[in-house]
Design a protein around this motif. Structure first.
Motif, PDB file in Angstrom:
ATOM      1  N   VAL A 119       0.971  -1.212   0.000  1.00  0.00           N
ATOM      2  CA  VAL A 119      -0.059  -0.016  -0.236  1.00  0.00           C
ATOM      3  C   VAL A 119       0.973   1.383  -0.105  1.00  0.00           C
ATOM      4  CG1 VAL A 119      -1.729   1.218   1.250  1.00  0.00           C
ATOM      5  CG2 VAL A 119      -1.892  -1.219   1.188  1.00  0.00           C
ATOM      6  N   ILE A 120       0.586   2.129  -0.916  1.00  0.00           N
ATOM      7  CA  ILE A 120       1.661   3.236  -1.005  1.00  0.00           C
ATOM      8  C   ILE A 120       0.801   4.480  -0.615  1.00  0.00           C
ATOM      9  CG2 ILE A 120       2.936   4.671  -2.746  1.00  0.00           C
ATOM     10  CD1 ILE A 120       3.349   1.800  -4.222  1.00  0.00           C
ATOM     11  N   TYR A 121       1.379   5.135   0.144  1.00  0.00           N
ATOM     12  CA  TYR A 121       0.702   6.465   0.421  1.00  0.00           C
ATOM     13  C   TYR A 121       1.151   7.649  -0.252  1.00  0.00           C
ATOM     14  CZ  TYR A 121      -1.476   3.907   4.159  1.00  0.00           C
ATOM     15  OH  TYR A 121      -2.223   2.682   4.857  1.00  0.00           O
ATOM     16  N   HIS A 122       0.211   8.728  -0.640  1.00  0.00           N
ATOM     17  CA  HIS A 122       0.769   9.818  -1.463  1.00  0.00           C
ATOM     18  C   HIS A 122      -0.355  10.939  -1.027  1.00  0.00           C
ATOM     19  CE1 HIS A 122      -2.257   7.932  -4.058  1.00  0.00           C
ATOM     20  NE2 HIS A 122      -2.477   9.283  -4.614  1.00  0.00           N
ATOM     21  N   LEU A 123       0.561  12.045  -1.386  1.00  0.00           N
ATOM     22  CA  LEU A 123      -0.511  13.482  -1.364  1.00  0.00           C
ATOM     23  C   LEU A 123      -0.818  13.637  -2.595  1.00  0.00           C
ATOM     24  CD1 LEU A 123       1.590  15.757   0.916  1.00  0.00           C
ATOM     25  CD2 LEU A 123      -0.133  14.180   1.600  1.00  0.00           C
ATOM     26  N   GLU A 124      -2.252  13.997  -2.844  1.00  0.00           N
ATOM     27  CA  GLU A 124      -2.677  14.077  -4.073  1.00  0.00           C
ATOM     28  C   GLU A 124      -3.181  15.439  -4.357  1.00  0.00           C
ATOM     29  OE1 GLU A 124      -6.553  11.938  -6.056  1.00  0.00           O
ATOM     30  OE2 GLU A 124      -4.755  10.438  -6.175  1.00  0.00           O
ATOM     31  N   ASP A 125      -3.402  16.202  -3.437  1.00  0.00           N
ATOM     32  CA  ASP A 125      -3.864  17.524  -3.504  1.00  0.00           C
ATOM     33  C   ASP A 125      -2.820  18.815  -3.373  1.00  0.00           C
ATOM     34  OD1 ASP A 125      -5.033  20.069  -2.824  1.00  0.00           O
ATOM     35  OD2 ASP A 125      -6.640  19.316  -1.753  1.00  0.00           O
ATOM     36  N   SER A 126      -2.559  19.042  -4.729  1.00  0.00           N
ATOM     37  CA  SER A 126      -1.406  20.134  -4.765  1.00  0.00           C
ATOM     38  C   SER A 126      -1.746  21.181  -3.859  1.00  0.00           C
ATOM     39  CB  SER A 126      -1.513  20.495  -6.356  1.00  0.00           C
ATOM     40  OG  SER A 126      -2.752  21.167  -6.624  1.00  0.00           O
ATOM     41  N   GLN A 127      -2.725  21.767  -3.412  1.00  0.00           N
ATOM     42  CA  GLN A 127      -3.167  23.055  -2.640  1.00  0.00           C
ATOM     43  C   GLN A 127      -2.339  22.598  -1.123  1.00  0.00           C
ATOM     44  OE1 GLN A 127      -7.287  23.785  -3.184  1.00  0.00           O
ATOM     45  NE2 GLN A 127      -6.630  25.657  -4.036  1.00  0.00           N
TER      46      GLN A 127
END
Length: 98
Positions: free
Chosen positions: A72-80
């Motif tokens: 399971v790979i976690y990331h930030l998707e929201d550029s703001q």
């Protein structure tokens, strides 16, 4: 105008971001997507602690997860959110080093 319920939720978000470990975790995820193990190794933090913090961050939609095989790979998707965190850290560093 922001109503009281929204103001309470916004306050909770700032409390969430006010934790140094969570902020460090988010800052790592701005740089690259990672698994719990990778985050744990980079932060020298137990995996259970990382998982718990990621769960809180997911609750506020700050972190997304993607399954890749067994990982399971976690990331930030929201550029703001990315911009907000990067700007706050950059500005805070200027204030601290005055």
């Amino acid at each position: 105008m922001v109503d009281q319920l929204d103001m309470d939720k916004i306050s909770q978000l700032f409390k969430l971001l006010g934790n140094p470990k969570r902020l460090q975790l988010l800052y790592l995820l701005i740089q690259q997507s990672m698994t719990v193990s990778e985050i744990s190794n980079r932060m020298q933090w137990e995996q259970s602690g990382v998982s718990h913090q990621l769960q809180l961050l997911r609750k506020f939609n700050l972190v997304q997860q993607k399954r890749k095989g067994k990982e399971v790979i976690y990331h930030l998707e929201d550029s703001q959110v990315m911009t907000l965190i990067a700007d706050v850290i950059s500005h805070a560093e200027q204030i601290v080093h005055r």
